[in-house]
Write an enzyme that holds these catalytic residues in place. Structure first.
Site, PDB file in Angstrom:
ATOM      1  N   HIS A   1       0.800  -1.237   0.000  1.00  0.00           N
ATOM      2  CA  HIS A   1       0.000   0.000   0.000  1.00  0.00           C
ATOM      3  C   HIS A   1       0.823   1.273   0.000  1.00  0.00           C
ATOM      4  O   HIS A   1       0.265   2.373  -0.051  1.00  0.00           O
ATOM      5  CB  HIS A   1      -0.980   0.018   1.173  1.00  0.00           C
ATOM      6  CG  HIS A   1      -0.334   0.191   2.521  1.00  0.00           C
ATOM      7  ND1 HIS A   1      -0.061   1.415   3.056  1.00  0.00           N
ATOM      8  CD2 HIS A   1       0.097  -0.697   3.430  1.00  0.00           C
ATOM      9  CE1 HIS A   1       0.506   1.271   4.249  1.00  0.00           C
ATOM     10  NE2 HIS A   1       0.623  -0.002   4.497  1.00  0.00           N
TER      11      HIS A   1
HETATM   12  N1  UDP Z   1      -3.702  -6.088   8.554  1.00  0.00           N
HETATM   13  C1  UDP Z   1      -4.947  -6.686   8.627  1.00  0.00           C
HETATM   14  N2  UDP Z   1      -5.573  -7.081   7.468  1.00  0.00           N
HETATM   15  C2  UDP Z   1      -4.999  -6.936   6.243  1.00  0.00           C
HETATM   16  C3  UDP Z   1      -3.704  -6.338   6.187  1.00  0.00           C
HETATM   17  C4  UDP Z   1      -3.100  -5.907   7.350  1.00  0.00           C
HETATM   18  O1  UDP Z   1      -5.490  -6.873   9.726  1.00  0.00           O
HETATM   19  O2  UDP Z   1      -5.608  -7.314   5.239  1.00  0.00           O
HETATM   20  C5  UDP Z   1      -3.070  -5.617   9.800  1.00  0.00           C
HETATM   21  C6  UDP Z   1      -1.703  -6.177  10.086  1.00  0.00           C
HETATM   22  O3  UDP Z   1      -1.773  -7.358  10.831  1.00  0.00           O
HETATM   23  C7  UDP Z   1      -1.047  -5.066  10.874  1.00  0.00           C
HETATM   24  C8  UDP Z   1      -1.685  -3.809  10.353  1.00  0.00           C
HETATM   25  O4  UDP Z   1      -2.867  -4.225   9.680  1.00  0.00           O
HETATM   26  O5  UDP Z   1      -1.351  -5.221  12.241  1.00  0.00           O
HETATM   27  C9  UDP Z   1      -0.759  -3.068   9.422  1.00  0.00           C
HETATM   28  O6  UDP Z   1      -1.433  -2.045   8.835  1.00  0.00           O
HETATM   29  P1  UDP Z   1      -0.945  -1.347   7.479  1.00  0.00           P
HETATM   30  O7  UDP Z   1      -0.101  -2.273   6.701  1.00  0.00           O
HETATM   31  O8  UDP Z   1      -2.152  -0.764   6.856  1.00  0.00           O
HETATM   32  O9  UDP Z   1      -0.095  -0.109   8.009  1.00  0.00           O
HETATM   33  P2  UDP Z   1       1.452   0.140   8.326  1.00  0.00           P
HETATM   34  O10 UDP Z   1       1.827  -0.797   9.419  1.00  0.00           O
HETATM   35  O11 UDP Z   1       2.213  -0.048   7.061  1.00  0.00           O
HETATM   36  O12 UDP Z   1       1.487   1.560   8.786  1.00  0.00           O
END
Ligand code: UDP
Length: 362
Positions: free
Chosen positions: A205
């Protein structure tokens, strides 16, 4: 002590759930939850409140999607009114999203102390909007709660005082440990026709990977190599979904073997991670979760603000380098990929340590 917690987007929910749960164990804390509405669709929201046992927000600011400036400004405008009404003793922000920055700016100017959980992370890549949010938030927050030793070094180098920095561990791992048993009881693998250790999980993403159609196409071609070896389940983030739809209309093809699904709820996603042979991602949180679970992770970025996952854990940076992905994939298939261990204080008790800091100040 009245705590006002701010959430805005998916990666915030796990972190705030851990902190709120720890503070709820001490009756001296009164807690209010503000949801800015930065992520608003059900797949990115409601299921997480249910899965994590988060209370319904006391205030919903309904800011929605917008440009960086507009979203930040909308949170600031709406949050100022809530802050004046609630008059908390402390505002608690997590992570690095626009809501984190916006709430911090408003609270600090109102004279309310701000605690930043997950402080001090740096990718040193200022093209990432999150990096700007981290730097500004950390420069004005009062309490800085870190999960790895290099975070402390960054904060000290940026002139923050030793007394403000608390090495407490990782609240994302608190959430993982608290929910792993429930996740293992789900039926997420069967639902997608997968068998334990027989598939890869993919998430994408970051704007740098998905916004430019040519970049996205190149990445998907690289991921096609993985899909030739095992099924790749790909829960698609709304931002990526929009970019993929647009690119498909222009004739881009998604390699066979990539199984696209809507975003997963937290418990189903954790079960998928736990059962995976391999994870490919550009997510910050997923790099940490795979390290905590000891699951091989290839991070589709040139840098990471979480280097400890590479040094101690199970993460390797592969960028968008096809040869590197092939090499690491071969190591995974040969059982030669190092799965590392958990970094210090990634033990499920980080939120308790944060609450101890607040309790000492009462
Ligand atoms: N996650 C989820 N479902 C999904 C993809 C990610 O529950 O389909 C969870 C994942 O386990 C983690 C969090 O979302 O805890 C990460 O979020 P994201 O990747 O959107 O944000 P980032 O960590 O990159 O800021």
């Amino acid at each position: 002590m009245k705590l006002l917690h701010v959430v805005g987007a998916r990666p915030n929910y796990m972190k705030v759930a851990s902190v709120m749960r720890a503070a709820a164990a001490d009756p001296r804390f009164d807690q209010v939850l503000v949801h800015t509405g930065q992520h608003y669709d059900a797949a990115m929201n409601d299921v997480f409140f249910a899965d994590l046992g988060l209370p319904a927000p006391n205030h919903y600011l309904n800011v929605g999607s917008a440009s960086q400036a507009e979203q930040t400004a909308k949170v600031m405008l709406a949050f100022e009114g809530v802050l004046k009404k609630e008059r908390p003793d402390r505002v608690v922000v997590v992570g690095d999203v626009n809501s984190t920055l916006a709430a911090t700016l408003v609270a600090v100017k109102e004279g309310v102390p701000v605690d930043h959980v997950e402080a001090g992370l740096r990718s040193f890549d200022r093209r990432m909007p999150e990096e700007i949010n981290r730097i500004v938030t950390d420069s004005i927050a009062d309490g800085l709660y870190t999960h790895s030793p290099e975070a402390r070094e960054h904060l000290l180098r940026e002139g923050r005082d030793e007394s403000q920095i608390h090495f407490v561990g990782n609240v994302m791992v608190d959430a993982l440990d608290a929910h792993l048993a429930a996740a293992r009881g789900r039926h997420a693998l069967e639902a997608d026709g997968l068998v334990p250790k027989g598939y890869a999980v993919l998430t994408l993403h970051r704007p740098s990977n998905v916004d430019e159609p040519a970049t996205l196409e190149r990445l998907l071609a690289i991921l096609g190599d993985v899909a030739e070896q095992m099924p790749v389940i790909f829960p698609v983030h709304p931002r990526t979904h929009a970019r993929l739809e647009a690119a498909r209309k222009e004739g881009m093809r998604v390699p066979a073997g990539l199984k696209l699904t809507p975003p997963k709820g937290y418990l189903d996603f954790v079960q998928l991670l736990d059962g995976a042979k391999l994870v490919l991602t550009d997510s910050g949180g997923v790099q940490e979760e795979t390290t905590a679970l000891g699951v091989p992770c290839l991070t589709l970025r040139e840098n990471t603000e979480r280097p400890i996952t590479c040094e101690v854990g199970s993460n390797v940076l592969v960028g968008r380098d096809r040869d590197k992905v092939r090499r690491e994939l071969a190591r995974v298939l040969a059982g030669e990929f190092p799965t590392g261990k958990r970094p210090p204080l990634w033990d499920g008790k980080a939120a308790e340590r944060i609450v101890e800091v607040w309790a000492r100040a009462m």
